[in-house]
Enzyme design. Structure first.
Site, PDB file in Angstrom:
ATOM      1  N   LYS A 110       0.840  -1.224   0.000  1.00  0.00           N
ATOM      2  CA  LYS A 110       0.000   0.000   0.000  1.00  0.00           C
ATOM      3  C   LYS A 110       0.859   1.251   0.000  1.00  0.00           C
ATOM      4  CE  LYS A 110       0.801   1.406   4.479  1.00  0.00           C
ATOM      5  NZ  LYS A 110       1.643   2.516   4.824  1.00  0.00           N
ATOM      6  N   ASP A 158      -2.676  -1.723  10.118  1.00  0.00           N
ATOM      7  CA  ASP A 158      -2.904  -1.773   8.664  1.00  0.00           C
ATOM      8  C   ASP A 158      -3.503  -3.101   8.194  1.00  0.00           C
ATOM      9  OD1 ASP A 158      -1.928   0.771   8.138  1.00  0.00           O
ATOM     10  OD2 ASP A 158       0.123   0.090   7.776  1.00  0.00           O
TER      11      ASP A 158
END
Ligand code: ATP
Length: 349
Positions: free
Chosen positions: A16, A193
Site C-alpha cells: 500500500k 494496517d
C-alpha cells in the site's frame, strides 16, 4: 463448507501507499490517532499454505489439532521466527478456531503426561529462534511459505499484507469459512494496517488506522516507487514525529475528490503525509530523493507512511518509465507500480 478441502492455497497480496496521512492526536496509551487514505499498489508478496496429512494419527482428536511450519524467501531480513506477522496471523486464527491447543486426548499417543499440552498453538517458539519443522507426528502440519517482494520496514505495509494473506489462505485451507468481517476482526488484533490489507482497494482509515471505509476511486495511477534499503521502524518514526512534528490541519477532501474524479494531476498536488517531516529528520537524504522525483517531472512525490519509501505519481506509463530511469541513481532500487491494485487474490488447487 461442503467443498472439497484444498491441499494447497496461494494468496498474492499487494502493498500500500498512503495518499494522505494526518496525525490528529495521541491517546493516553501512546497510540497515535490519524486520518489516512490508503491505496493498494502492485508490488506483491505471495503466501502459499499447504497441508501435510502424512503420518496423521487415526485418533479422532488428531483432526482437531494442527502444527505449523514456516519458511520465507525473497529478501534478507524477513523474520523467520514467530514474530513474523504471517505466523502471528496463523496463530491468531488457530486460537480463534480452537485447533491449536492439544489436550490430554492426544497425550496417551505421544507419551506426554496426562493433561499436559502435547503441543502449543503451533510448532514455533514464542519469542525468537528458527522455526523448525515439527518432529512429532500424529497431527496434520500446515506449511506456510512466504515469498517476499514488498520492501521491509519501508512504509508499504509488507508485514501487514503478509498477515492478511495468511488469514485468507488459512481460512480457505482449513475451511474455516470466516467471512470478511470476521477476518477483519482478527486482523485488527494483529496491527493497524492489517484490516485494510484484508480488503485492499482504496480506503479512508481513522482512529489508530483500524477503522476503515472503502472510498470511490476512478482510474489507474502510475507510480515510481523509490526504495531506500535503510529500514525505518514505524515506532521510531512516530517518536520522531512527537519530537519534531507539528500536526497539520490538512483534510483528506482534496485527495478523496481527486480519486472520485480520477484526476491524477489533482491527486499529485494533494498528496500529504504528516509523518514525512519525521522520516526526513531520521534520514535527511530523503529530502533530496523526494526533490529528485519532483525535478524529474512527477505530478507529486511523498514519503509513504512511515517511510523511507518515496512514491512519485507519473502522468502515464511512459512518463513513469522515463522518471524511473532518471531517479534510479539516487535510490537503492526503483520500481514502477500501478494503483489501486485490488486486494488479496486467492488461488486454490
Ligand atoms: P507499515 O507501513 O505498516 O508501517 P512497514 O512497511 O514500514 O509497515 P514492515 O515491512 O511491515 O514495515 O515491517 C516492519 C517490521 O516488522 C520489520 O522490521 C520486521 O522485523 C517485522 N516483520 C514481521 N513480519 C514481517 C513480514 N512478514 N514482512 C516484513 N517484516 C515483518
Amino acid at each position: 463448507m461442503g467443498e472439497l478441502a484444498p491441499a494447497h492455497v496461494r494468496v498474492r497480496v499487494p502493498s500500500k501507499v498512503n495518499l494522505f496521512l494526518r496525525i490528529t492526536g495521541v491517546r493516553d496509551d501512546g497510540y497515535h490517532e490519524l486520518v489516512t487514505v490508503l491505496q493498494t499498489v502492485s508490488i506483491h508478496d505471495t503466501v502459499v499454505a499447504e497441508i501435510d496429512r502424512s503420518g496423521v494419527s487415526a485418533h479422532p482428536a488428531a483432526r482437531r489439532f494442527m502444527e505449523l511450519a514456516f519458511t520465507a524467501e525473497g529478501q534478507e531480513g524477513v523474520p523467520l521466527d514467530a514474530s513474523n506477522l504471517a505466523v502471528r496471523a496463523a496463530r491468531c486464527l488457530m486460537d480463534h478456531l480452537g485447533i491449536g491447543r492439544a489436550t490430554s486426548e492426544l497425550a496417551g499417543e505421544t507419551g506426554s503426561g496426562a493433561g499436559e499440552p502435547v503441543r502449543g498453538p503451533c510448532a514455533v517458539p514464542d519469542d525468537g529462534g528458527e522455526v523448525v519443522l515439527p518432529t512429532a507426528t500424529g497431527v496434520p502440519v500446515t506449511r506456510l511459505h512466504l515469498t517476499k517482494r514488498i520492501p521491509i520496514a519501508a512504509g508499504m505495509a509488507g508485514g501487514s499484507a503478509d498477515a492478511a494473506a495468511a488469514l485468507i489462505a488459512l481460512n480457505r485451507l482449513w475451511q474455516a469459512d470466516l467471512d470478511l468481517d470476521e477476518l477483519r476482526g482478527l486482523a485488527a488484533k494483529l496491527g493497524a494496517d492489517v484490516p485494510f490489507c484484508v480488503s485492499g482497494g482504496t480506503a479512508l482509515a481513522t482512529g489508530t488506522g483500524v477503522t476503515t471505509a472503502q472510498v470511490l476511486a476512478r482510474g489507474t495511477y502510475h507510480w515510481v516507487v523509490g526504495i531506500t534499503d535503510q529500514p525505518l521502524s514505524t515506532p521510531q518514526v512516530y517518536r520522531a514525529f512527537d519530537e519534531v512534528g507539528v500536526s497539520s490541519d490538512a483534510e483528506p477532501d482534496a485527495v478523496l475528490q481527486a480519486l472520485r474524479t480520477g484526476d491524477d494531476e489533482a491527486l499529485g498536488a494533494a498528496l500529504h503525509n504528516d509523518l514525512q517531516v519525521a522520516a526526513f529528520q531520521l534520514v535527511p537524504e530523503l529530502v533530496g530523493r523526494r526533490d529528485a522525483m519532483l525535478a524529474a517531472g512527477a505530478l507529486g512525490a511523498i514519503v509513504s507512511g512511515s517511510g523511507p519509501t518515496v512514491v512519485a505519481l507519473a502522468s502515464s506509463a511512459q512518463q513513469a518509465v522515463r522518471l524511473a530511469a532518471e531517479v534510479e541513481p539516487v535510490f537503492d532500487r526503483v520500481e514502477i507500480a500501478l494503483s489501486p491494485a485490488g486486494g488479496p487474490e486467492l488461488a486454490g488447487e
